[in-house]
Design a protein around this motif. Structure first.
Motif, short mmCIF file in Angstrom:
data_model
loop_
_atom_site.label_atom_id
_atom_site.label_comp_id
_atom_site.label_asym_id
_atom_site.label_seq_id
_atom_site.Cartn_x
_atom_site.Cartn_y
_atom_site.Cartn_z
N GLU A 29 11.17 -5.16 -15.60
CA GLU A 29 10.30 -5.45 -16.74
C GLU A 29 9.46 -4.24 -17.16
OE1 GLU A 29 7.89 -8.68 -15.52
OE2 GLU A 29 9.54 -10.13 -15.39
N LEU A 30 8.97 -3.46 -16.17
CA LEU A 30 7.96 -2.45 -16.45
C LEU A 30 8.38 -1.03 -16.14
CD1 LEU A 30 4.97 -4.38 -14.79
CD2 LEU A 30 5.61 -4.40 -17.21
N GLY A 31 9.56 -0.87 -15.51
CA GLY A 31 9.95 0.46 -15.05
C GLY A 31 9.31 0.75 -13.70
N ARG A 32 9.74 1.84 -13.07
CA ARG A 32 9.27 2.16 -11.73
C ARG A 32 7.76 2.37 -11.67
NH1 ARG A 32 10.74 1.56 -6.36
NH2 ARG A 32 9.38 2.92 -5.15
N ALA A 33 7.23 3.18 -12.58
CA ALA A 33 5.80 3.47 -12.55
C ALA A 33 4.97 2.22 -12.81
CB ALA A 33 5.46 4.56 -13.57
N GLY A 34 5.42 1.41 -13.79
CA GLY A 34 4.70 0.17 -14.09
C GLY A 34 4.75 -0.81 -12.94
N MET A 35 5.92 -0.88 -12.27
CA MET A 35 6.04 -1.77 -11.12
C MET A 35 5.05 -1.36 -10.03
SD MET A 35 7.22 -1.78 -7.75
CE MET A 35 8.53 -0.55 -7.61
N GLU A 36 5.00 -0.06 -9.71
CA GLU A 36 4.12 0.39 -8.64
C GLU A 36 2.65 0.13 -8.98
OE1 GLU A 36 4.93 4.32 -7.33
OE2 GLU A 36 6.97 3.86 -6.67
N GLU A 37 2.29 0.34 -10.22
CA GLU A 37 0.91 0.09 -10.62
C GLU A 37 0.56 -1.39 -10.45
OE1 GLU A 37 -2.05 0.62 -14.51
OE2 GLU A 37 0.03 1.34 -14.59
N ARG A 38 1.47 -2.28 -10.83
CA ARG A 38 1.21 -3.72 -10.74
C ARG A 38 1.27 -4.23 -9.31
NH1 ARG A 38 2.49 -7.99 -14.15
NH2 ARG A 38 1.91 -6.57 -15.85
N ILE A 39 2.26 -3.78 -8.55
CA ILE A 39 2.48 -4.34 -7.21
C ILE A 39 1.31 -4.01 -6.28
CG2 ILE A 39 3.67 -2.45 -6.03
CD1 ILE A 39 4.89 -6.09 -6.05
N LEU A 40 0.65 -2.87 -6.53
CA LEU A 40 -0.48 -2.47 -5.69
C LEU A 40 -1.71 -3.34 -5.89
CD1 LEU A 40 -0.14 1.42 -5.96
CD2 LEU A 40 0.39 0.01 -3.97
N THR A 41 -1.71 -4.19 -6.92
CA THR A 41 -2.85 -5.07 -7.18
C THR A 41 -2.61 -6.49 -6.67
OG1 THR A 41 -2.06 -5.84 -9.36
CG2 THR A 41 -3.32 -3.78 -9.30
N MET A 42 -1.42 -6.77 -6.18
CA MET A 42 -1.03 -8.13 -5.82
C MET A 42 -1.22 -8.39 -4.32
SD MET A 42 2.46 -8.30 -8.14
CE MET A 42 2.76 -10.05 -7.84
N SER A 43 -1.16 -9.68 -3.95
CA SER A 43 -1.21 -10.04 -2.53
C SER A 43 -0.11 -11.07 -2.26
CB SER A 43 -2.58 -10.61 -2.15
OG SER A 43 -2.87 -11.78 -2.89
N PHE A 44 0.32 -11.13 -0.99
CA PHE A 44 1.52 -11.90 -0.65
C PHE A 44 1.33 -12.80 0.57
CE2 PHE A 44 2.88 -8.24 -3.04
CZ PHE A 44 3.81 -8.76 -3.92
N GLU A 45 0.08 -13.09 0.94
CA GLU A 45 -0.13 -13.93 2.11
C GLU A 45 0.44 -15.34 1.92
OE1 GLU A 45 -3.98 -13.52 -0.23
OE2 GLU A 45 -2.59 -12.15 0.76
N ASP A 46 0.33 -15.87 0.73
CA ASP A 46 0.82 -17.24 0.51
C ASP A 46 2.34 -17.33 0.66
OD1 ASP A 46 -1.73 -18.12 0.09
OD2 ASP A 46 -1.63 -18.03 -2.09
N ARG A 81 0.84 -1.20 0.00
CA ARG A 81 0.00 0.00 0.00
C ARG A 81 0.88 1.25 0.00
NH1 ARG A 81 -5.56 -1.19 1.74
NH2 ARG A 81 -5.67 -3.47 1.78
N ARG A 82 0.27 2.35 -0.45
CA ARG A 82 0.97 3.63 -0.44
C ARG A 82 0.54 4.46 0.77
NH1 ARG A 82 3.66 5.63 -4.49
NH2 ARG A 82 2.48 4.44 -6.04
N ILE A 83 1.52 4.99 1.47
CA ILE A 83 1.23 5.82 2.64
C ILE A 83 0.80 7.20 2.15
CG2 ILE A 83 2.24 6.99 4.63
CD1 ILE A 83 3.45 3.56 3.45
N SER A 84 -0.42 7.59 2.48
CA SER A 84 -0.92 8.89 2.02
C SER A 84 -0.65 10.01 3.01
CB SER A 84 -2.43 8.81 1.75
OG SER A 84 -3.13 8.41 2.91
N ALA A 85 -0.49 9.67 4.29
CA ALA A 85 -0.24 10.70 5.30
C ALA A 85 0.38 10.09 6.54
CB ALA A 85 -1.54 11.42 5.66
N LEU A 86 1.14 10.91 7.26
CA LEU A 86 1.70 10.55 8.56
C LEU A 86 1.29 11.62 9.56
CD1 LEU A 86 5.24 9.45 7.39
CD2 LEU A 86 3.53 7.93 8.39
N THR A 87 0.76 11.19 10.71
CA THR A 87 0.24 12.12 11.69
C THR A 87 0.92 11.90 13.04
OG1 THR A 87 -1.91 12.03 10.58
CG2 THR A 87 -1.86 12.96 12.80
N PRO A 88 1.47 12.96 13.64
CA PRO A 88 2.09 12.80 14.97
C PRO A 88 1.06 12.36 16.01
CG PRO A 88 2.69 14.90 13.96
CD PRO A 88 1.58 14.34 13.13
#
Length: 386
Positions: A114-131, A9-16
């Motif tokens: 394979e996809l460059g930085r932007a392509g990697m981020e777009e793809r990785i955000l759709t994946m899951s890693f529990e297994d 996931r992408r961190i959208s904000a950090l709050t003290p």
């Protein structure tokens, strides 16, 4: 669709956090997690373990979360991620830098090549890693595992009926904007065990997929078809209903409500799905009287059309026709009138259930029955340790 427990996931904000120098609150989609100061900057990617993730206790990475490290040489207990408050701030899930999970970093590196930085981020955000991380969903012990005499279920849940599951609204940060003008049915989410009762005609192609019935079964068999009763993950034999006092209430409740006969009279390939609630179910969070068990309908799957029937039709036509109870309906309104944000929906989930106790939350279903999601009450999660 299987629930994604471990995602990037992408961190959208950090709050003290007031009075805390070493920790802060990170916002990811609709969730907030407590993290160590310095671990993230806004815009960074992190590996997020959703609440109800069960992490392997044998993995030393998670030792800091363990209440104990095992006794008398026994392996460490697996670790359940739950909703907690730290310094009065809600934390729902575990968020760690990608470097903590080399398995995830390896995939990110490969995709970036394979996809460059932007392509990697777009793809990785759709994946899951529990297994790959050995994480599974925490499942409480329900009545299906307490049957007397070690009686085994008939089979796995039927493949031709979808299991009941709803996505949490926190994983859908844009849902209000995208569906603002669409009309939704709002219902109270009840705390029980998922229960499905189906009827399959003998001339249906699904009939041959059904498991063999044990001898001396009566309620399952009808002149033109067959009735089945299922928990969330298993089909259960009707013999279990006769032993309800010893722990299995699925068939007993279906028969007491006259559901098998009502479905047989309809003579359509349908699956009723709802919540089994009662005094012995899920620690009786709903507050039913001793020995009371009820089935509450919330959807009907049409096997021939391969779709859910419209929720208003289920509520106003099918529930009365079948003589079954329906979960409480709050109304039918455009989503934008119900709430203006994900935070509003989560706040709206607070409230009281059937007998005045804190309810689990709410479920929103589009009026065509094809799209739905849930909002779970944070007060409920904290109260019941989830």
């Amino acid at each position: 669709m299987p629930r994604k427990l471990v995602t990037v996931r992408r961190i959208s904000a950090l709050t003290p956090i007031k009075g805390a120098d070493r920790i802060e609150s990170a916002t990811i989609d609709g969730w907030t997690c407590i993290v160590s100061v310095g671990d993230f900057k806004p815009g960074d990617l992190g590996v997020y373990f959703e609440i109800d993730s069960l992490l392997p206790g044998s993995d030393e990475r998670w030792a800091f979360l363990a209440a104990n490290s095992g006794r008398s040489g026994s392996p460490p207990a697996d670790i359940r991620i739950q909703t907690i408050r730290i310094r009065k701030v809600l934390s729902q899930g575990l968020l760690v830098p990608p470097a903590v999970c080399p398995e995830v970093v390896e995939v990110m590196d490969r995709l970036q090549k394979e996809l460059g930085r932007a392509g990697m981020e777009e793809r990785i955000l759709t994946m899951s890693f529990e297994d790959v991380l050995g994480v599974r969903k925490f499942e409480g012990v329900t009545s299906e595992f307490k049957t007397a005499g070690n009686i085994e279920p008939l089979a796995e849940f039927p493949s031709f009926i979808p299991k009941t599951d709803q996505e949490r609204v926190q994983n859908m940060p844009n849902v209000v904007d995208e569906w603002r003008d669409a009309v939704f049915q709002e219902t109270t989410k009840m705390d029980g065990s998922s229960m499905t009762v189906y009827y399959v005609r003998r001339d249906s192609p699904y009939y041959d997929l059904l498991p063999p019935l044990p001898e001396k079964t009566v309620a399952s068999q009808h002149p033109n078809g067959r009735v089945g009763v299922c928990s969330r993950n298993r089909e259960l034999g009707e013999h279990m209903g006769k032993q309800a006092r010893n722990g299995s209430f699925f068939w007993a409740t279906a028969q007491a409500a006259g559901i098998p006969e009502a479905l047989a009279r309809c003579d359509r390939n349908l699956a009723l799905q709802g919540e089994l609630c009662g005094s012995t179910i899920q620690k009786n969070f709903e507050g039913f009287g001793a020995g009371v068990h009820e089935f509450y309908l919330f959807s009907i799957w049409d096997m021939d059309a391969r779709r859910y029937l419209p929720p208003r039709e289920v509520h106003e036509v099918w529930a009365p026709r079948l003589g079954v109870k329906h979960v409480a309906v709050e109304g039918y309104r455009p989503l934008g009138e119900i709430a203006s944000s994900v935070a509003d929906l989560v706040k709206r989930a607070d409230g009281n259930g059937l007998y005045g106790r804190k309810r689990e939350g709410i479920v929103l279903k589009h009026v065509d029955g094809a799209f739905s999601f849930k909002a779970i009450s944070n007060s409920y999660l904290l109260k019941h340790g989830e």
